[in-house]
Design a protein around this motif. Structure first.
Motif, PDB file in Angstrom:
ATOM      1  N   ARG A  82      47.170  49.379 -22.175  1.00 43.48           N
ATOM      2  CA  ARG A  82      47.379  48.750 -20.833  1.00 43.48           C
ATOM      3  C   ARG A  82      48.355  47.716 -20.724  1.00 43.48           C
ATOM      4  O   ARG A  82      48.298  46.733 -21.434  1.00 43.48           O
ATOM      5  CB  ARG A  82      46.155  48.242 -19.996  1.00 43.48           C
ATOM      6  N   VAL A  83      49.261  47.857 -19.755  1.00 49.58           N
ATOM      7  CA  VAL A  83      50.388  46.920 -19.657  1.00 49.58           C
ATOM      8  C   VAL A  83      50.347  46.422 -18.556  1.00 49.58           C
ATOM      9  O   VAL A  83      50.251  47.024 -17.454  1.00 49.58           O
ATOM     10  CB  VAL A  83      51.766  47.432 -20.094  1.00 49.58           C
ATOM     11  N   GLY A 125      48.555  43.494  -9.547  1.00 53.83           N
ATOM     12  CA  GLY A 125      47.314  44.858  -9.219  1.00 53.83           C
ATOM     13  C   GLY A 125      47.555  45.885  -9.707  1.00 53.83           C
ATOM     14  O   GLY A 125      46.684  46.968  -9.345  1.00 53.83           O
ATOM     15  N   LYS A 168      43.533  55.250  -8.177  1.00 51.51           N
ATOM     16  CA  LYS A 168      43.382  53.982  -8.773  1.00 51.51           C
ATOM     17  C   LYS A 168      42.697  54.036 -10.106  1.00 51.51           C
ATOM     18  O   LYS A 168      41.918  54.942 -10.268  1.00 51.51           O
ATOM     19  CB  LYS A 168      42.579  53.260  -7.882  1.00 51.51           C
ATOM     20  N   ARG A 196      39.684  48.873 -14.114  1.00 47.00           N
ATOM     21  CA  ARG A 196      39.985  48.290 -15.353  1.00 47.00           C
ATOM     22  C   ARG A 196      39.098  48.423 -16.667  1.00 47.00           C
ATOM     23  O   ARG A 196      39.732  48.613 -17.938  1.00 47.00           O
ATOM     24  CB  ARG A 196      40.005  46.812 -15.404  1.00 47.00           C
TER      25      ARG A 196
END
Lengths: 634, 634
Positions: free
Chosen positions: A523-524, A535, A562, A565
């Protein structure tokens, strides 16, 4: 300065699947179709002097400018791309086509060496009168790069000699001696081409002319573009409006050594920095090197898209302010990412530091490669990071600079893989190449075998003609943690310094290195000053940036998703495009259909959904649809 | 069609704090400072014919166009604004200034009635030769609106008579009779002005001329703008490039009754729809009414910002595609929201439906009012919904259309509060007004007292000269749930129909209505097709849209905040700007300082934070700083 020098593209054979597919496509589809377009759109006809030139194909803009002034450059760039292609596979038809173009250029060349078909055909009296806008030296640069590439591939000197005569004419006309114009081109390019000519011929005068153009640029009191404008006005020549507010557009707002912010037109900037870095190497010029490093830092810390796209704004095809990286309206011209690769390569040979190779690789696999369609005949000029589905790839462009920039890049990509020093070999990129290298006078055959960028498992064979001690430097990409290697089956301890792990030993025929670069999905996150991406998260795996495209996620725009995380992201071998890695993850999708009004108080309904991501460079190859790189995190 | 008609602005007295402050500012600061600017920038001097005109203040654009062609309109609009202001407070100095302008216009008017100071002063032979670009009828429209307002306020006829002569000239020159030009203006405006003239004079010919312009618009085979272009070419006149690709820009791509999508330049569109709705009322034209309703639906369902800003794109100052509502680059011209108010008011009098009044009110308190600074001397032309802090309010503009549009709106806002029918009174807006109304021949004094928009507690006095039965319609805003009312202290049951609750009874002197409109903070979500706003929330209270501005949230850009969906939002009485309601809520803030690189794998650090919001219309009155309307939800 680094002791490493790049290996010429003609000396590197591409064997890996990834690049062979791209190269075969460029050879079989792109180069021939580009020649067809150059014919159809009248480019090639524009060389047929002294025939009266045909009516303008692209009328003058309201500011007096027409894109046809740089048609010579597109032809030069096509020859360059075609020449690189010929290095992989000779092709009599393509060579005949190049020879026919050279015939025309040779015939068109003025007795004094001048060779610009726009001016010779239309307004010969006005040559060198508008360096600010009319791209004469830019054209010369691309023609020269084409001539050098064609000579390097085929050994044919005629086109090169035409260009050497033209360069001689340029040398006589520009400089600080009395009677010479103290000018330089509004669009940088000649500088880096002259340095290539110096590398080929070893004639210092070419290096000196390049240095003159770089050193003269942006000198005030008076500014050359003002001087020539006044001269045009005195002659009562047709007014041509300067479309840009300031000379920052062409990085001529101040002398290059004083520049510390990346400004203006992105491609001009990158071509200039490339030449500055070249000169820093060749002249051992610490001032230029320092300027390059300052500018590099500026762009890396505040102005580059995660895809290594550059230049957010269509207005100036370039840079705006720090952290201004809008996604949907990103300009991110293909040419700018290609040119960033040039600059990064030069920086890498100033200092062998993996940070330069990391950016080179990111630009190559993302911002640049996205410019060429899978079928090899469609292009993106702009490379946005988000789309509502309206942009489509074009089969040609009013200003087709990007089309030949991406084809020449692919056809010469072998030149970026490996460098040599008197006592070593450095591998920068992986993906399957072989080459015969010269290491301190010893021929060393190398072969690198891998399924990169899909896999980080890399096998390298080192076959020196005689046993010899030298170092092999292996780039450990910045995105990679926990790389391991073996030599002839025995683990070696990797201690990367500045992104390269060295293996120093006495090498003999049959030596094998196996390198493992773990390639998990990452993830960046963007710096919060990039307000567009707050966000949001981007996904990468190895050098590839991924995106969500509607083709893989039907049922609405991909902006509906969406990604929580904590979602696991799975790696999925896909049959798409002859086999690629896709990513999938569980997330949420907003229900677009259920939300009827434009605004309401109840939040949109959401439901669990599976997100499927695809490498960014492959988007827009399956019809129109929405796309997003930066995915909102739930 | 509705039986309700608006009450003239001159007949409504503004007494509430909110509007009195704005009105006092416009009277004391805006109107005089605008006159000063018109003087300084040479506008007023441009009327002094037949003196040779001074050099162009704004050089011609590269396309041949200069904004000076519509200077007459700005002067006309200033007179209109000043005249509205005079209706609140006569001012000898302002009246003398208007008279001086009228002197100049009167002297400049050609014997045949023609009156355009650009053409008369510079190129008299070219009048009516470029309707597409050069705004002649647009100018005439604004001059006419100014003349009508000045007459209505002061009773002075001279300026009106000058304009009536000009209208007569226009009538003779345009139409379908032989020898007449079948043209219309590239920028709509004359149409709605002619209808105002009809309302004033009751002369049908003005209505008919307006109808001619509307009916002729966009007729193909041939298109009038092509006809006149060919005529210009025949005469060898200076080429003037059409900057827009299609006639959609000026809503002349097809006949107006066939138009079903809102396209092109936003202000032109809104002015045209206003006139179409006017004509639908006056001519009882079901076709025009249906077209208006279709276009209304289109803009409301797909093209309006939550602030009632219109037109996302600077490129055409207008509309693009459905759901394209970017926040930071929103054009959302002040004039477009002002013009939306005009259109909404006309629609409201076609059908007394609160949906029109809701939009009128949203535009008034948000997208339009944001165009005028607190000090009354600075303006926004563009009204973005997000800012990185670079935009600032201007004290004047190359094209100052918005400056006088917002001043004339504020000075005439009383005209939007209340309407009458033969058997009723309808209250559309609240905020403190008094008026003497005519209800079916009976004078009814009304006074509405409230601290609206800060409070929804509204007291209304109804004082008919004699006891009389009629209905009082109270608008229950779309944002309001649970409205209650009492008449003379006794609860009445409210059953709103189409947004209006009717109280029918026999009214007598001293009757009092108290209306309570609960005004909690609301969260607003955008349709997920507005991809820019997915995962974001806007806050509203009553008619006001709120925003986060850096001035209230120091320590970084306001884009650093997230607002969890479950956060309580508190209402806070603030002393800012003489007392406003702010909103506060607990949320998260990304730590901008801790995140150093441009990209990294670790997410930004977040910490709890308090968010403070301010009404959108008040932003950018405390120096430069970032602002955001759509806040990411955590």
């Amino acid at each position: 300065m680094s002791q490493y020098h790049p290996v010429r593209f003609v000396d590197v054979r591409l064997e890996g699947e990834f690049w062979k597919e791209r190269l075969d496509t460029v050879l079989a589809r792109t180069i021939p179709s580009q020649h067809k377009k150059l014919t159809e759109y009248g480019y090639l006809n524009s060389l047929k002097l002294p025939n009266p030139p045909p009516p303008l194909r692209f009328p003058r803009h309201a500011n007096g400018f027409t894109v046809q002034v740089f048609w010579d450059s597109d032809i030069g760039k096509w020859i360059e791309a075609a020449a690189y292609a010929l290095s992989h596979k000779r092709d009599a038809d393509i060579e005949a086509k190049i020879e026919a173009i050279v015939d025309d250029f040779e015939k068109a060349q003025a007795p004094d060496g001048y060779l610009n078909c726009w001016y010779l055909g239309r307004e010969p009296e006005k040559r060198w009168s508008n360096m600010r806008d009319n791209h004469e030296l830019y054209n010369a640069g691309h023609m020269l790069e084409g001539a050098i590439a064609y000579y390097e591939t085929t050994g044919r000197r005629r086109w090169l000699e035409v260009m050497e005569r033209y360069v001689e004419h340029i040398r006589q006309n520009f400089g600080t001696a009395p009677g010479q114009k103290r000018g330089y081109c509004g669009h940088q390019e000649i500088e880096l081409a002259l340095i290539k000519l110096y590398h080929l011929t070893k004639e210092k005068k070419h290096l000196e002319l390049a240095a003159y153009f770089i050193n003269e640029r942006g000198n005030p009191n008076p500014h050359y573009f003002d001087v020539e404008r006044e001269e045009r006005e005195k002659k009562g020549w047709e007014w041509q409006r300067y479309v840009q507010g300031t000379y920052e557009y062409s990085q001529s707002h101040k002398p290059v050594r004083e520049q510390d912010k990346v400004v203006g037109h992105a491609v001009r900037a990158m071509y200039m920095y490339t030449a500055m870095a070249d000169l820093a190497v060749e002249l051992n010029d610490a001032g230029l090197k320092a300027a390059c490093e300052t500018l590099w830092k500026d762009v890396m810390e505040t102005k580059m898209y995660v895809t290594a796209g550059l230049g957010p704004s269509a207005h100036n095809e370039g840079f705006t302010f720090d952290f201004d990286l809008p996604n949907q309206t990103a300009y991110a011209e293909t040419c700018a990412s290609v040119a960033l690769i040039f600059w990064a390569q030069r920086m890498l040979h100033l200092d062998l530091d993996g940070k330069y190779a990391d950016v080179l690789e990111t630009a190559l696999f993302n911002g640049a490669l996205s410019g060429l369609s899978r079928d090899g005949e469609h292009y993106f000029y702009m490379n946005p990071l988000e789309s509502n589905g309206t942009p489509t790839r074009w089969d040609w462009h009013t200003c087709p600079c990007c089309t030949m920039n991406v084809s020449r890049l692919v056809a010469s990509v072998g030149g970026y893989f490996v460098s040599t020093a008197p006592d070593g070999i450095a591998f920068h990129l992986y993906g399957g190449i072989s080459s015969k290298l010269d290491v301190g006078g010893t021929e060393v055959a190398v072969r690198e075998v891998s399924n990169y960028p899909w896999s980080g498992d890399i096998a390298i064979e080192i076959d020196p003609a005689v046993e010899k001690a030298f170092e092999v430097k292996l780039r450990i990409p910045g995105w990679c943690k926990g790389a391991t290697a073996k030599v002839n089956g025995e683990a070696v301890r990797l201690t990367p310094v500045n992104g390269y792990a060295s293996i120093s030993r006495s090498w003999k025929r049959g030596d094998k290195i196996s390198l493992e670069l773990p390639m998990p999905v990452e993830r960046v996150y963007a710096n919060p000053h990039v307000v567009m991406d707050v966000g949001r998260v981007a996904l990468t795996r190895g050098p590839l940036v991924y995106c969500l495209e509607e083709a893989d996620n039907p049922g609405g725009t991909v902006q509906r998703f969406k990604l929580p995380r904590q979602s696991e992201i799975a790696v999925k071998q896909s049959n798409l495009f002859d086999g690629i890695i896709q990513l999938t993850a569980g997330g949420q999708a907003v229900d677009e259909a259920e939300f009827k009004p434009l605004y309401r108080n109840a939040p949109p309904r959401e439901a669990p959904a599976t997100l499927t991501a695809l490498p960014y460079y492959l988007w827009a190859n399956r019809g129109q649809g929405s796309m997003v790189v930066w995915i909102p995190e739930a």
